[in-house]
Design a protein around this motif. Structure first.
Motif, short mmCIF file in Angstrom:
data_model
loop_
_atom_site.label_atom_id
_atom_site.label_comp_id
_atom_site.label_asym_id
_atom_site.label_seq_id
_atom_site.Cartn_x
_atom_site.Cartn_y
_atom_site.Cartn_z
N GLY A 94 -2.59 0.00 5.50
CA GLY A 94 -1.40 0.75 5.69
C GLY A 94 -0.16 -0.04 5.89
O GLY A 94 -0.30 -1.20 6.51
N ASN A 95 1.14 0.22 5.22
CA ASN A 95 2.12 -0.24 5.37
C ASN A 95 3.17 1.03 5.76
O ASN A 95 3.56 1.84 5.24
N TRP A 96 3.19 0.29 7.21
CA TRP A 96 3.99 1.44 8.06
C TRP A 96 5.83 1.36 7.53
O TRP A 96 6.42 2.31 7.79
N LYS A 97 6.09 0.49 7.05
CA LYS A 97 7.43 0.17 6.63
C LYS A 97 8.50 0.45 7.81
O LYS A 97 7.80 -0.16 8.89
N MET A 98 9.62 0.81 7.67
CA MET A 98 10.35 1.14 8.90
C MET A 98 10.18 2.15 9.83
O MET A 98 10.89 3.09 9.97
N GLY B 199 6.50 -9.93 -0.54
CA GLY B 199 6.94 -9.40 -1.79
C GLY B 199 7.08 -8.02 -2.16
O GLY B 199 7.11 -7.70 -3.37
N HIS B 200 6.94 -7.04 -1.13
CA HIS B 200 7.34 -5.88 -1.35
C HIS B 200 8.52 -5.52 -2.07
O HIS B 200 9.56 -6.16 -2.09
N SER B 201 8.07 -4.50 -3.12
CA SER B 201 8.97 -4.27 -4.09
C SER B 201 10.49 -3.67 -3.51
O SER B 201 11.58 -3.84 -3.71
N GLU B 202 10.31 -3.15 -2.07
CA GLU B 202 11.36 -2.87 -1.26
C GLU B 202 12.18 -4.13 -0.88
O GLU B 202 13.40 -4.07 -0.81
N ARG B 203 11.59 -5.37 -0.57
CA ARG B 203 12.21 -6.35 -0.26
C ARG B 203 12.77 -7.15 -1.53
O ARG B 203 13.89 -7.60 -1.21
N TYR C 160 -1.03 -4.33 -6.47
CA TYR C 160 -0.18 -3.97 -7.58
C TYR C 160 0.30 -2.66 -7.58
O TYR C 160 -0.29 -1.59 -7.05
N GLU C 161 1.80 -2.52 -7.17
CA GLU C 161 2.40 -1.34 -6.89
C GLU C 161 3.63 -1.12 -8.00
O GLU C 161 4.53 -1.76 -7.97
N PRO C 162 3.21 -0.23 -8.91
CA PRO C 162 4.33 0.24 -9.84
C PRO C 162 5.57 0.80 -9.15
O PRO C 162 5.11 1.65 -8.21
N TRP D 239 7.72 2.78 -9.74
CA TRP D 239 8.13 4.12 -9.99
C TRP D 239 7.20 4.94 -9.20
O TRP D 239 7.27 6.11 -9.17
N ALA D 240 5.90 4.36 -8.78
CA ALA D 240 5.03 5.36 -8.07
C ALA D 240 5.05 5.26 -6.48
O ALA D 240 4.32 5.99 -5.78
N ILE D 241 6.13 4.48 -6.12
CA ILE D 241 6.16 4.26 -4.58
C ILE D 241 6.99 5.35 -4.18
O ILE D 241 8.06 5.42 -4.35
N GLY D 242 6.58 6.17 -2.94
CA GLY D 242 6.95 7.19 -2.33
C GLY D 242 7.57 8.30 -3.25
O GLY D 242 8.54 9.02 -2.71
N THR D 243 7.22 8.34 -4.24
CA THR D 243 7.72 9.19 -5.32
C THR D 243 6.77 10.60 -5.65
O THR D 243 7.15 11.45 -6.03
N GLY E 243 -1.23 0.28 -5.15
CA GLY E 243 -0.42 0.92 -4.10
C GLY E 243 0.62 1.86 -4.90
O GLY E 243 1.13 1.37 -6.04
N GLY E 244 0.96 3.00 -4.18
CA GLY E 244 1.96 3.71 -4.84
C GLY E 244 1.60 5.29 -4.77
O GLY E 244 0.84 5.67 -5.82
N SER E 245 1.78 6.11 -3.60
CA SER E 245 1.62 7.32 -3.63
C SER E 245 -0.14 7.55 -3.62
O SER E 245 -0.41 8.56 -4.15
N MET E 246 -0.61 6.51 -2.93
CA MET E 246 -2.13 6.73 -3.10
C MET E 246 -2.51 7.74 -1.66
O MET E 246 -1.57 7.48 -0.80
N ASN E 247 -3.05 8.56 -1.79
CA ASN E 247 -3.25 9.55 -0.77
C ASN E 247 -4.86 10.19 -0.66
O ASN E 247 -5.79 9.78 -1.61
N GLY F 78 -6.39 -0.17 -1.60
CA GLY F 78 -4.94 0.38 -1.72
C GLY F 78 -4.05 -0.28 -0.33
O GLY F 78 -4.55 -0.55 0.52
N LEU F 79 -2.79 -0.23 -1.00
CA LEU F 79 -1.52 -0.47 0.11
C LEU F 79 -0.97 0.99 0.14
O LEU F 79 -0.52 1.39 -0.87
N ILE F 80 -1.06 1.41 1.52
CA ILE F 80 -0.87 3.04 1.56
C ILE F 80 0.44 3.07 2.41
O ILE F 80 0.48 2.63 3.66
N GLY F 81 1.51 3.64 1.82
CA GLY F 81 2.77 3.74 2.46
C GLY F 81 2.85 5.21 3.24
O GLY F 81 2.15 5.48 4.47
N GLY F 82 3.36 6.23 2.84
CA GLY F 82 3.31 7.35 3.48
C GLY F 82 2.19 8.01 4.17
O GLY F 82 2.14 8.43 5.25
N ALA F 83 1.05 7.99 3.37
CA ALA F 83 -0.15 8.47 3.90
C ALA F 83 -0.92 7.57 5.12
O ALA F 83 -1.69 8.07 5.81
P1 PGA Z 1 3.72 5.20 -0.72
O1 PGA Z 1 4.24 3.34 -0.49
O2 PGA Z 1 2.24 5.01 -0.77
O3 PGA Z 1 4.38 5.72 0.23
O4 PGA Z 1 4.05 5.55 -2.09
C1 PGA Z 1 3.09 2.32 -1.00
C2 PGA Z 1 4.08 1.03 -0.64
O5 PGA Z 1 5.28 0.90 -0.87
O6 PGA Z 1 3.37 0.09 -0.12
#
Ligand code: PGA
Length: 250
Positions: A9-13, A94-98, A166-168, A170-174, A212-216, A232-237
């Motif tokens: 899980g990647n909780w972010k902020m 090296g997360h894409s947000e960083r 591997y996190e495209p 365009w698929a992150i949080g979208t 990683g990228g909207s995996m749920n 998986g690297l999982i943000g929102g879920a």
């Molecule tokens: P997401 O984020 O699952 O919310 O798309 C993944 C990530 O940024 O690591």
């Protein structure tokens, strides 16, 4: 197959200490019998709380970034040694947000990877192309460049202590996911790059690569069924105990 699946899980902020307590208390029993390795990467301020709650469970602790210097005049930064002291095992680098918002470059990613490994942390190294790069047909070139740069000067003995995500972008949080086949194909390119850098056998047996990228809970099974996707690297879920546990048990 020796590549054990790893769901992080990647909780972010997100999540205060109180929210951390609530989420991890709920998560623990839900993933207690999971076959995959389970990791939660939490904000610095929640690390101590998370460590005490997951103690004795199968959930492992991760951070979301680390500085490359051992110590010194770097206001606001956190060193690898500080994370190790808190019981952190994994760290996202090296997360894409960083890369996008905080000036992270291929070179600073490599410096952080070196510092993390030297301190005994296991890096989760993120690579991935933007929509513009994908549309320009540059996906392979981008992930190959990022992978080579991240591992520059890293010895073969460290390979089993690193994970690549591997996190495209365009698929992150979208809500858009790469199709399972697309994700698998790009991850294969990354694995081939690791084979070129190290050896074919280690790339096949030891290099774990997540998507990683909207995996749920809905798409996890299909993604995880792909031969090259090891987790998986999982943000929102990852912010909801039930959702995250369902991904963990895809
Ligand atoms: P997401 O984020 O699952 O919310 O798309 C993944 C990530 O940024 O690591």
């Amino acid at each position: 197959m020796s590549r054990r699946p790893i769901i992080a899980g990647n909780w972010k902020m997100n999540n205060t200490k109180a929210e951390t307590t609530e989420l991890l208390t709920a998560l623990k029993p839900l993933v207690a019998d999971a076959a995959a390795e389970v990791v939660v990467c939490v904000p610095y301020t929640a690390i101590d709380t998370a460590a005490s709650i997951i103690k004795g469970s199968n959930i492992k602790l991760g951070a979301e970034n680390v500085h490359w210097a051992e110590k010194g005049a770097f206001t606001g930064e956190i060193s690898a040694k500080m994370l190790v002291e808190l019981g952190v095992e994994y760290v996202i680098i090296g997360h894409s947000e960083r890369r996008q918002y905080f000036g992270e470059t291929d070179q600073t990613v490599n410096m952080r990877v070196k510092a993390a490994l030297a301190a005994g942390l296991k890096p989760i190294i993120c690579v991935g192309e933007s929509l513009e790069e994908r549309e320009a047909g540059k996906t392979e070139e981008v992930v190959t460049r990022q992978t080579k740069a991240a591992f520059d000067g890293i010895g073969k003995e460290n390979i089993e202590n690193t994970v690549i995500a591997y996190e495209p972008i365009w698929a992150i949080g979208t809500g858009k996911t790469a199709t399972a086949e697309e994700a698998n194909a790009t991850i294969k390119v990354i694995r081939d790059t690791m084979a070129e850098l190290y050896c074919a056998k280690c790339a096949e047996e030891k290099v774990r690569i997540q998507y990683g990228g909207s995996m749920n809970p809905k798409n996890a099974k299909e993604l995880m069924a792909q031969p090259n996707i090891d987790g998986g690297l999982i943000g929102g879920a990852s912010l909801k105990a039930v959702d995250f546990s369902q991904v963990v048990k895809y």
